[in-house]
Design an enzyme around this catalytic site. Structure first.
Site, short mmCIF file in Angstrom:
data_model
loop_
_atom_site.label_atom_id
_atom_site.label_comp_id
_atom_site.label_asym_id
_atom_site.label_seq_id
_atom_site.Cartn_x
_atom_site.Cartn_y
_atom_site.Cartn_z
N HIS A 86 65.24 48.10 -82.80
CA HIS A 86 63.87 47.82 -83.22
C HIS A 86 63.51 48.87 -84.27
O HIS A 86 63.88 50.04 -84.13
CB HIS A 86 62.86 47.95 -82.08
CG HIS A 86 62.85 46.81 -81.10
ND1 HIS A 86 62.73 47.01 -79.73
CD2 HIS A 86 62.90 45.48 -81.29
CE1 HIS A 86 62.72 45.83 -79.12
NE2 HIS A 86 62.83 44.89 -80.04
N CYS A 88 57.12 52.44 -77.97
CA CYS A 88 57.45 51.16 -77.33
C CYS A 88 56.49 50.83 -76.20
O CYS A 88 56.29 49.66 -75.88
CB CYS A 88 58.82 51.19 -76.67
SG CYS A 88 60.20 51.62 -77.67
#
Ligand code: ARG
Length: 284
Positions: A178, A274
């Protein structure tokens, strides 16, 4: 837009590490001491929550869902800007059940007047939320990662849905799957990033937008400690336990680094950023 950062967190009661969908995930380490890990996860979550509130944020905590352990990472829930949310489409079957749960949670925020609209990506257009579409307030653009979990076509959808410029960054490795694991724009215009995570073309795009004096290059150790995965609120940068290198980089630019022990979450391949979703980002 409100002045106060408004951050969504997901309660870790249902968090564990029971499958492997990225190279950091260690179900064996979790299984060796599930009760102890759960206690440490709860403590780390509480510390993160406290650090964000101390840095001035308003925090909203929603419950997780049993059987969806990675729901504790709401950065992947949606892309949110100007009170409009685009709910993620997860690439991995293990996380696809989170889509409906996050959509329902975001609809609740709409019902409470926090958001105006909750939309979705076209079917099959995989995109994992703010983990792969990071708003850069100073530059008024999205930095969009693709090539691992999110697809290139999703970056076009982000651009057209929000009517904003998008800088597309191809992620070169499965370790930095990511964009938020390897890229963090800061309030002063600096960008903290881990160069080996990017293709040559992506690096050229970063260099085209960010002059050399604003580039802060994380080390391999910084990136492996999930310290690029940081939450920046004003001059505060909240992150997992930090190596001296990244602390020095940020202190040298006048940022205050706040460290939180997030080791149980790192066993799932996630850090501070996150675990958050900003609901208030945008411009009038
Ligand atoms: N285990 C999760 C996954 O692989 C970790 C997600 C971390 N989130 C993030 N935005 N980097 O999807």
């Amino acid at each position: 837009m409100t002045e106060q950062p408004h951050i969504l967190l997901v309660d870790p009661a249902h968090f564990d590490v029971s499958y492997v969908i990225n190279p950091w995930m260690k179900p064996g380490a979790w299984a060796a001491d599930p009760a102890g890990q759960a206690v440490r996860a709860r403590a780390g979550f509480a510390a993160l929550c406290g650090a964000l509130e101390s840095a001035g944020a308003r925090v909203d905590i929603i419950p997780g869902v049993e059987g969806l352990p990675d729901m504790v990472f709401p950065a992947n829930a949606a892309v949110v800007l100007n009170r409009r949310a685009l709910v993620a489409r997860f690439a991995r079957p293990e996380r696809q059940g989170e889509e409906a749960a996050y959509a329902a949670a975001l609809q609740d925020f709409a019902a409470r007047g926090v958001l105006d609209e909750v939309a979705t990506f076209p079917e099959g257009c995989f995109q994992e939320g703010a983990g792969d579409a990071i708003w850069d307030a100073g530059r008024a653009l999205f930095w969009a990662g693709y090539g691992q979990r999110s697809v290139l076509a999703a970056t076009d959808h982000v651009a057209s849905f929000f009517g904003k410029r998008v800088v597309r960054l191809e992620l070169a490795t499965d370790r930095f799957y990511h964009l938020d694991t390897c890229f963090c724009p800061l309030s002063g215009g600096e960008v903290l990033y881990y160069a080996p995570a990017f293709t040559a073309e992506a690096l050229a795009r970063i260099h085209a937008e960010v002059p050399p004096e604003l580039r802060l290059e994380a080390s391999a150790e910084d990136a492996a400690a999930f310290c690029v995965n940081a939450v920046n609120l004003g001059r505060t940068v909240v992150m997992a336990r930090a190596p001296a290198h990244v602390r020095g980089l940020l202190a040298g630019r006048g940022y205050e680094v706040v460290e939180v022990d997030l080791d149980p979450f790192i066993l799932s391949g996630g850090g501070a950023y996150c675990m958050t979703l900003r609901l208030d980002r945008g411009q009038p």
